[in-house]
Design a protein around this motif. Structure first.
Motif, PDB file in Angstrom:
ATOM      1  N   ARG A  71      -7.570   3.345  -2.184  1.00 28.12           N
ATOM      2  CA  ARG A  71      -8.622   2.374  -1.928  1.00 28.12           C
ATOM      3  C   ARG A  71      -8.431   1.114  -2.778  1.00 28.12           C
ATOM      4  NH1 ARG A  71     -10.017   1.477   1.868  1.00 28.12           N
ATOM      5  NH2 ARG A  71     -11.969   0.485   1.201  1.00 28.12           N
ATOM      6  N   TYR A  72      -8.048   1.307  -4.039  1.00 32.05           N
ATOM      7  CA  TYR A  72      -7.839   0.152  -4.910  1.00 32.05           C
ATOM      8  C   TYR A  72      -6.644  -0.685  -4.433  1.00 32.05           C
ATOM      9  CZ  TYR A  72     -11.240   2.003  -8.217  1.00 32.05           C
ATOM     10  OH  TYR A  72     -12.388   2.452  -8.797  1.00 32.05           O
ATOM     11  N   ALA A  73      -5.612  -0.016  -3.924  1.00 33.54           N
ATOM     12  CA  ALA A  73      -4.472  -0.758  -3.376  1.00 33.54           C
ATOM     13  C   ALA A  73      -4.899  -1.589  -2.167  1.00 33.54           C
ATOM     14  CB  ALA A  73      -3.359   0.210  -2.996  1.00 33.54           C
ATOM     15  N   ALA A  74      -5.781  -1.014  -1.330  1.00 32.94           N
ATOM     16  CA  ALA A  74      -6.284  -1.753  -0.168  1.00 32.94           C
ATOM     17  C   ALA A  74      -7.102  -2.970  -0.610  1.00 32.94           C
ATOM     18  CB  ALA A  74      -7.121  -0.832   0.707  1.00 32.94           C
ATOM     19  N   LEU A  75      -7.930  -2.781  -1.664  1.00 34.68           N
ATOM     20  CA  LEU A  75      -8.698  -3.919  -2.187  1.00 34.68           C
ATOM     21  C   LEU A  75      -7.780  -4.990  -2.758  1.00 34.68           C
ATOM     22  CD1 LEU A  75     -11.658  -2.096  -3.992  1.00 34.68           C
ATOM     23  CD2 LEU A  75     -11.820  -3.530  -1.961  1.00 34.68           C
TER      24      LEU A  75
ATOM     25  N   ASN B 242       0.835  -1.207   0.000  1.00 34.18           N
ATOM     26  CA  ASN B 242       0.000   0.000   0.000  1.00 34.18           C
ATOM     27  C   ASN B 242       0.870   1.258   0.000  1.00 34.18           C
ATOM     28  OD1 ASN B 242      -2.576  -1.088  -0.082  1.00 34.18           O
ATOM     29  ND2 ASN B 242      -2.672  -1.392   2.130  1.00 34.18           N
ATOM     30  N   LEU B 243       1.887   1.234   0.860  1.00 29.81           N
ATOM     31  CA  LEU B 243       2.768   2.399   0.913  1.00 29.81           C
ATOM     32  C   LEU B 243       3.494   2.617  -0.405  1.00 29.81           C
ATOM     33  CD1 LEU B 243       4.306   2.009   4.490  1.00 29.81           C
ATOM     34  CD2 LEU B 243       2.784   3.831   3.692  1.00 29.81           C
ATOM     35  N   ALA B 244       3.912   1.524  -1.034  1.00 31.81           N
ATOM     36  CA  ALA B 244       4.604   1.653  -2.319  1.00 31.81           C
ATOM     37  C   ALA B 244       3.672   2.257  -3.364  1.00 31.81           C
ATOM     38  CB  ALA B 244       5.105   0.282  -2.774  1.00 31.81           C
ATOM     39  N   VAL B 245       2.421   1.770  -3.408  1.00 26.69           N
ATOM     40  CA  VAL B 245       1.458   2.314  -4.381  1.00 26.69           C
ATOM     41  C   VAL B 245       1.184   3.785  -4.084  1.00 26.69           C
ATOM     42  CG1 VAL B 245      -0.937   2.178  -5.173  1.00 26.69           C
ATOM     43  CG2 VAL B 245       0.395   0.085  -4.891  1.00 26.69           C
ATOM     44  N   LEU B 246       1.001   4.129  -2.788  1.00 31.01           N
ATOM     45  CA  LEU B 246       0.735   5.533  -2.439  1.00 31.01           C
ATOM     46  C   LEU B 246       1.935   6.423  -2.753  1.00 31.01           C
ATOM     47  CD1 LEU B 246      -1.216   5.211   0.931  1.00 31.01           C
ATOM     48  CD2 LEU B 246      -2.064   6.115  -1.244  1.00 31.01           C
ATOM     49  N   ALA B 247       3.143   5.883  -2.538  1.00 30.53           N
ATOM     50  CA  ALA B 247       4.333   6.682  -2.847  1.00 30.53           C
ATOM     51  C   ALA B 247       4.389   7.012  -4.333  1.00 30.53           C
ATOM     52  CB  ALA B 247       5.581   5.922  -2.416  1.00 30.53           C
ATOM     53  N   VAL B 248       4.145   6.012  -5.187  1.00 32.12           N
ATOM     54  CA  VAL B 248       4.149   6.249  -6.631  1.00 32.12           C
ATOM     55  C   VAL B 248       3.005   7.193  -7.004  1.00 32.12           C
ATOM     56  CG1 VAL B 248       3.879   5.164  -8.882  1.00 32.12           C
ATOM     57  CG2 VAL B 248       5.293   4.074  -7.132  1.00 32.12           C
ATOM     58  N   ALA B 249       1.833   7.012  -6.355  1.00 26.82           N
ATOM     59  CA  ALA B 249       0.700   7.894  -6.633  1.00 26.82           C
ATOM     60  C   ALA B 249       1.034   9.325  -6.255  1.00 26.82           C
ATOM     61  CB  ALA B 249      -0.535   7.424  -5.879  1.00 26.82           C
TER      62      ALA B 249
END
Length: 597
Positions: free
Chosen positions: A286-290, A260-267
Motif C-alpha cells: 500500500r505504501y508503494a502504491a501511495l 511497485n513490483l520491485a518493492v513487492l519483490a524485495v518485501a
C-alpha cells in the motif's frame, strides 16, 4: 489584438498569482490542514490493516483494530467532503475577487481596454479565464497535500525496512522527470487553447454588435464561417492537451507498476527471511502504491497549468496602466475648457494633432467635421474618459489629471449617441451617477429631456424595469440626456446625443439645452447642421486640426464647411431657402431649418 499569455511578463503573472493565492487565505490554510490530515490518515490505514491482518492470522483478538480501521475509513470520507467544500469556496472567493478587481481595472482603462484587447476577448478573459485562474488556490493546496502522500509513503517504507525505501528511490528520478515534462508541455498547449478561445469570442462579439447589418446583407453563413474559422486550431490545441495527458498517464502506467513490483519483490524476500510479517508486506504494497501514485499529482498539475495560463492572460489586462488621479478640487467656475497642444494617437495613427481650443465658461460650442476627423475622441478627452498622448487639458484652470476622481465625475456629465442604460428600473437608470439623483430631480430631468411623457406611458411608469421597457433609439437617447441633466455638473458633453431624435423633438430639447445658463459649459459633437446652428460657436475639425472657430452662419459661407453636412458649393444658399420654407406656420421645423443657415 490578442497576444501571448506571457507577453505581460513573468513578473506581472507572478504578482497576480500571489494576489490570487492571498485571496484564498484562511480557506487555503484550512484546505492544506484537511488535506494533510487526510494524507496522515491514509498513511495510517495500511499500518492498521497490516497489523489487523497479522492478528487475524495469529487468531488473536482483533475487534478493536478492525473498529480502528473502520474509523479511519470514515474519517477519510469526512475529510474528503470537507476538502471538497473548502476547495469550492476558496476557488469561488478567488474567482470573485479576480472578476471584481479586473472589471474595475477595465472600467478604469475605458475605451483603451476594448481597443487593446477587443470586447469579446475581454469578456472571455473576465469570465472563463478568471474562473480557471481562481482554481489556483485550491489546486495548490491540494497539490501540497498530494505531495505529502509520496513522501509519507517513502518514509513509511523506510520504517518498515530501509531496503524497501532504497528500491523505490532508485526509480524516483524517472517519476520526477515525468511530472516535470508533463507540467511544461501542458502549460504550452493550454496557453494556445485559451488564446484561440479569445479570438473566437472576439469575433463573436463583433458579429453580435453588427447583427442587423449581417442579416440585412444576408451573409449569416459567411459570418458564421469567419467566427468559427479558428476551430481547427482550437481542436489541435485541445487534442494536444489530451495527448500530453495521455502520454503522461501511459508513462505513469509503465513506471509506477514496475516500482511497485520491485518493492513487492524485495518485501517478499524480506518475508522469506522473516524480517517482515505478512501484514507488513500488505502495508508495504500500500505504501508503494501511495509513493508511486502520480495520478493525483498529474491532475493537480494540469489544473495548476490551466490556472497559470489563465492568470497570464489576466495579467496582460492588469499590466495596462490605468489613469491616475490627483487629489485636487475645482475652484468656483462655470466650466471653462482649454485644450493646449493636445495630440492623440489611435492604432498608430495621429487622430488629433496639436489641437488648441478654448471653450469659454457658460457657452455652447459645437464640434463638427467629417467622419474620422477626431470629434468623438475630442469629446472623450474633454471629460477624461481617455488621456492624450501629449498636451494638457484644463477645466476652470485645473489640469484634469490633477483632479480627484469623484471631483471630476461630479463636474462633467456625458450623453452619448448610443447610451448604456444601467439600472434596474427607469428611475434607477436616470438616477445612475456618482451620487444618485433624487426622485424629484429624476422627473425634472426627464421633463427637460422630453422623456417624461413616454416614460409615464410605460406599464409601471418610472418603476418599469429598464430591460423590459420597449423604446426606440430616440427614446434611449432621451433617457441618456435625462441622466446627464439629472447630475448637473459645470461641463456637459453631448457626443451626437440628438442624432436619433425626430426634428421636432430635437428642436424642443435643443431649446431647453441651449437656454442661456452662465453656470454651465456645453460641448456638442454635431453631425447635423441644425445642431451646429444652435451653438454659440462652432469648432471645425479637419484632418485632426482645428481649422476654424466661428459661428455656424459665418462658416456656412465656406463651401468645404457646407460639404461636411453634404451641401455642395452650388446649393448652399438654396438649402437655407428650403429650410426656411419647410413650414409656413411658424412651427419647430421651419425654425430649425432657418437656424441651420
Amino acid at each position: 489584438m490578442n497576444s501571448s499569455p506571457d507577453s505581460a511578463g513573468p513578473a506581472a503573472g507572478r504578482s497576480l498569482s500571489r494576489a490570487v493565492l492571498r485571496q484564498g487565505g484562511a480557506r487555503c490554510a484550512a484546505l492544506c490542514a484537511v488535506g494533510t490530515a487526510a494524507t496522515a490518515a491514509g498513511l495510517l490505514l495500511p499500518a492498521l490493516l497490516g497489523h489487523t491482518l497479522d492478528l487475524l492470522l495469529a487468531r488473536a483478538p482483533a475487534a478493536r483494530w478492525i473498529g480502528g480501521c473502520a474509523g479511519v475509513v470514515a474519517l477519510l470520507a469526512l475529510l474528503d467532503g470537507c476538502a471538497s467544500v473548502l476547495s469550492g469556496t476558496a476557488d469561488a472567493q478567488a474567482t470573485a475577487w479576480l472578476r471584481r478587481h479586473l472589471t474595475g481595472h477595465v472600467l478604469a482603462l475605458g475605451p483603451r481596454a476594448a481597443a487593446r484587447f477587443g470586447a469579446g476577448d475581454l469578456v472571455a478573459r473576465l469570465v472563463g479565464n478568471a474562473a480557471q485562474a481562481g482554481t489556483a488556490p485550491g489546486a495548490l493546496a491540494a497539490l501540497l497535500a498530494a505531495l505529502a502522500a509520496p513522501v509519507g509513503g517513502v518514509v513509511a517504507l523506510a520504517l518498515l525496512d530501509p531496503y524497501l525505501a532504497a528500491v523505490f528511490l532508485a526509480g524516483a528520478p524517472v517519476l520526477a522527470l515525468l511530472l516535470r515534462s508533463f507540467a511544461r508541455d501542458t502549460s504550452a498547449c493550454v496557453a494556445d487553447y485559451q488564446r484561440v478561445q479569445g479570438r473566437i469570442a472576439g469575433a463573436l462579439a463583433e458579429a453580435v454588435g453588427g447583427f442587423r447589418t449581417i442579416r440585412a446583407a444576408g451573409v449569416e453563413d459567411r459570418e458564421t464561417a469567419r467566427i468559427l474559422a479558428p476551430l481547427p486550431e482550437l481542436s489541435r490545441a485541445g487534442h494536444q492537451m489530451w495527448r500530453v495527458q495521455g502520454r503522461a498517464a501511459a508513462r505513469a502506467v509503465t513506471v509506477a507498476p514496475l516500482l511497485n513490483l520491485a518493492v513487492l519483490a524485495v518485501a517478499g524476500l524480506l518475508l522469506a527471511r522473516h524480517r517482515l510479517s505478512v501484514g507488513e508486506v500488505l502495508a508495504a504494497s500500500r505504501y508503494a502504491a501511495l509513493a508511486t501514485g502520480v495520478g493525483a499529482l498529474v491532475g493537480q498539475l494540469a489544473t495548476l497549468a490551466r490556472a497559470r495560463a489563465a492568470t497570464g492572460r489576466l495579467a496582460e489586462v492588469r499590466a495596462e496602466p490605468a489613469p491616475g488621479y490627483g487629489a485636487g478640487r475645482l475652484p468656483p467656475g462655470n466650466g471653462r475648457l482649454e485644450l493646449r497642444a493636445v495630440t492623440a494617437l489611435r492604432g498608430g495613427r495621429t487622430v488629433l494633432d496639436r489641437v488648441d481650443l478654448t471653450v469659454p465658461g457658460g457657452t455652447t460650442l459645437a464640434v463638427v467635421g467629417r467622419s474620422g476627423a477626431g470629434k468623438s475622441l475630442l469629446a472623450q478627452l474633454a471629460g477624461r474618459l481617455t488621456d492624450p498622448d501629449a498636451g494638457d487639458i484644463l477645466l476652470d484652470g485645473v489640469l484634469l489629471g490633477d483632479l480627484a476622481h469623484a471631483e471630476l465625475r461630479r463636474a462633467v456629465a456625458y450623453a452619448f449617441e448610443r447610451p448604456a442604460l444601467p439600472g434596474t428600473t427607469i428611475e434607477d437608470t436616470i438616477a445612475f451617477g456618482p451620487t444618485p439623483a433624487t426622485p424629484a430631480a429624476v422627473r425634472s430631468a426627464a421633463r427637460r429631456a422630453h422623456a417624461d411623457d413616454f416614460v409615464r406611458r410605460l406599464p409601471d411608469g418610472y418603476a418599469t424595469r429598464t430591460a423590459d421597457a420597449p423604446r426606440s433609439g430616440g427614446e434611449s437617447q432621451r433617457l441618456g440626456l435625462a441622466r446627464a441633466f439629472a447630475h448637473g455638473g459645470r461641463l456637459l458633453i453631448l457626443d451626437d446625443a440628438l442624432s436619433s431624435l425626430d426634428t421636432v423633438t430635437e428642436h424642443r430639447i435643443a431649446q431647453t439645452l441651449l437656454t442661456p445658463d452662465p453656470s454651465r459649459t456645453r460641448l456638442l459633437i454635431a453631425h447635423r447642421a441644425t445642431t451646429a446652428a444652435r451653438a454659440d460657436r462652432v469648432a471645425w475639425l479637419d484632418a485632426g486640426r482645428v481649422r476654424a472657430v466661428a459661428t455656424h452662419q459665418e462658416l456656412w459661407r465656406e463651401a468645404e464647411y457646407r460639404a461636411v453636412f453634404g451641401a455642395g458649393p452650388e446649393n448652399g444658399e438654396s438649402a437655407c431657402g428650403a429650410g426656411m420654407a419647410r413650414g409656413t406656420d411658424g412651427g419647430a421645423e421651419a425654425e430649425a431649418g432657418t437656424e441651420a443657415c
